[in-house]
Scaffold this active site. Structure first.
Site, PDB file in Angstrom:
ATOM      1  CB  SER A 158      -0.957  -0.058   1.195  1.00 45.23           C
ATOM      2  OG  SER A 158      -2.004   0.863   1.061  1.00 45.23           O
TER       3      SER A 158
ATOM      4  CG  HIS B 138      -5.486  -2.870   0.579  1.00 45.29           C
ATOM      5  ND1 HIS B 138      -4.986  -2.418  -0.620  1.00 45.29           N
ATOM      6  CD2 HIS B 138      -4.879  -2.119   1.537  1.00 45.29           C
ATOM      7  CE1 HIS B 138      -4.127  -1.440  -0.412  1.00 45.29           C
ATOM      8  NE2 HIS B 138      -4.032  -1.251   0.894  1.00 45.29           N
TER       9      HIS B 138
ATOM     10  CG  ASP C 201      -5.965  -4.352  -3.490  1.00 48.69           C
ATOM     11  OD1 ASP C 201      -6.127  -3.382  -2.719  1.00 48.69           O
ATOM     12  OD2 ASP C 201      -4.912  -5.009  -3.542  1.00 48.69           O
TER      13      ASP C 201
END
Length: 324
Positions: free
Chosen positions: A119, A286, A259
């Protein structure tokens, strides 16, 4: 599904001093042995910003392949120095790049390392890579957007698929500036249940990161905003798209089918980085490193093994000149 066996214990823990405080790190495995065997140590960059490393601890199982794995908490969260009263201008990409450089130097792996960023950690890892550091051997970008405008566009599309009553709650509180209310938090959870982590209950290491983040969300609130889909912080215009051609190492891009880092937000990595590989995990959102842990770990291990081999298929010499 998450592996039930215990997470690997740290081999070494410590702190690195910087002008703004101390950065905590942990190492699983042995850096010297890893490098002597020709395995560039893996440095894991967590997300947020400001979401501590704990939720990524299962990646330490890669040390079972003989590769040392380094986790750390970025400044402002976890076991590192917290600065809740700092001027908001402190929290920049440059601050965290400098912190990473100091850590690599302190551990003696500046000239020989790989990086996995998840991320926001992948955004930071890409910023590291576009500077073409001589010691970077390979890059794994997990659930990472190439720009925040692309992220926001994709997330807005996902948000429109939420139940209408949930959208109305989110819209009302964002317009009123009351995003700290329990009602807003509950509505946001409906999005997270679909696109952040599709497992209940959260594994303990994930719950730990969330608890620490709730206790001190300073960095996240400054750089992102009140939520994943209301990006009004200093990262709102961030993009690395026009610099991706500068990346000169092998790159593996990973994301979950559901995601919040949508297909359009990761597409520039494959388009502009020569030879970049893309893998999508069909049963994940995610956090495929949690949701499809074994498949995720196998993909990363295989990729990193190739990074230990030069373009001619010959093992590169270890830093000590030994045979790998």
């Amino acid at each position: 599904m998450p592996t039930t066996r215990p997470l690997p214990p740290a081999t070494t823990e410590g702190w690195v001093e910087s002008p703004h405080g101390r950065t905590w790190y942990r190492i699983t495995g042995d850096l010297d042995v890893s490098r002597a065997r020709g395995h560039a140590p893996l440095v894991v960059l967590h997300g947020g910003p400001g979401f501590p490393h704990d939720y990524l601890l299962n990646i330490a199982r890669l040390a079972e392949t003989g590769r040392a794995v380094v986790h750390y908490d970025q400044l402002g969260c976890g076991r590192s120095t917290h600065l809740p009263d700092a001027d908001p201008s402190l929290w920049t990409v440059g601050l965290f790049l400098d912190e990473l450089d100091v850590l690599l130097a302190r551990l003696g792996i500046t000239e020989d390392h790989t990086v996995l960023g998840q991320s926001w950690g992948g955004m930071l890892a890409t910023e590291h890579a576009v500077r073409r550091p001589a010691g970077l051997r390979g890059l794994v970008l997990a659930d990472t957007p190439a720009s925040m405008p692309l992220w926001s566009s994709g997330v807005a599309r996902l948000r429109r698929a939420l139940p209408r009553e949930v959208q109305e709650v989110l819209d009302r509180h964002e317009a009123a500036g009351t995003t700290g209310s329990p009602e807003y938090t509950e509505a946001a959870q409906a999005f997270y249940d679909r696109h952040l982590l599709r497992i209940e209950p959260y594994p303990p290491e994930v719950a730990s990161s969330f608890a620490q983040w709730v206790e001190d969300p300073t960095v996240y609130r400054t750089m992102v905003g009140p939520s994943e889909f209301d990006v009004i912080g200093t990262l709102r215009d961030w993009s690395v798209v026009d610099r991706l051609a500068s990346v000169g190492v092998p790159v593996l891009v990973l994301r979950g089918e559901q995601d919040e880092a949508t297909a359009e937000s990761v597409a520039p990595f494959a388009e502009f980085i020569a030879g970049a590989q893309l893998r999508v995990f069909p049963e994940s959102s995610h956090m495929p490193h949690i949701e499809q842990e074994a498949a995720f770990r196998d993909a990363v291990a295989a990729f990193l093994a190739k990074c230990d081999v030069d373009g001619k298929g010959v093992k590169r010499p270890s830093p000590r000149g030994e045979e790998s």
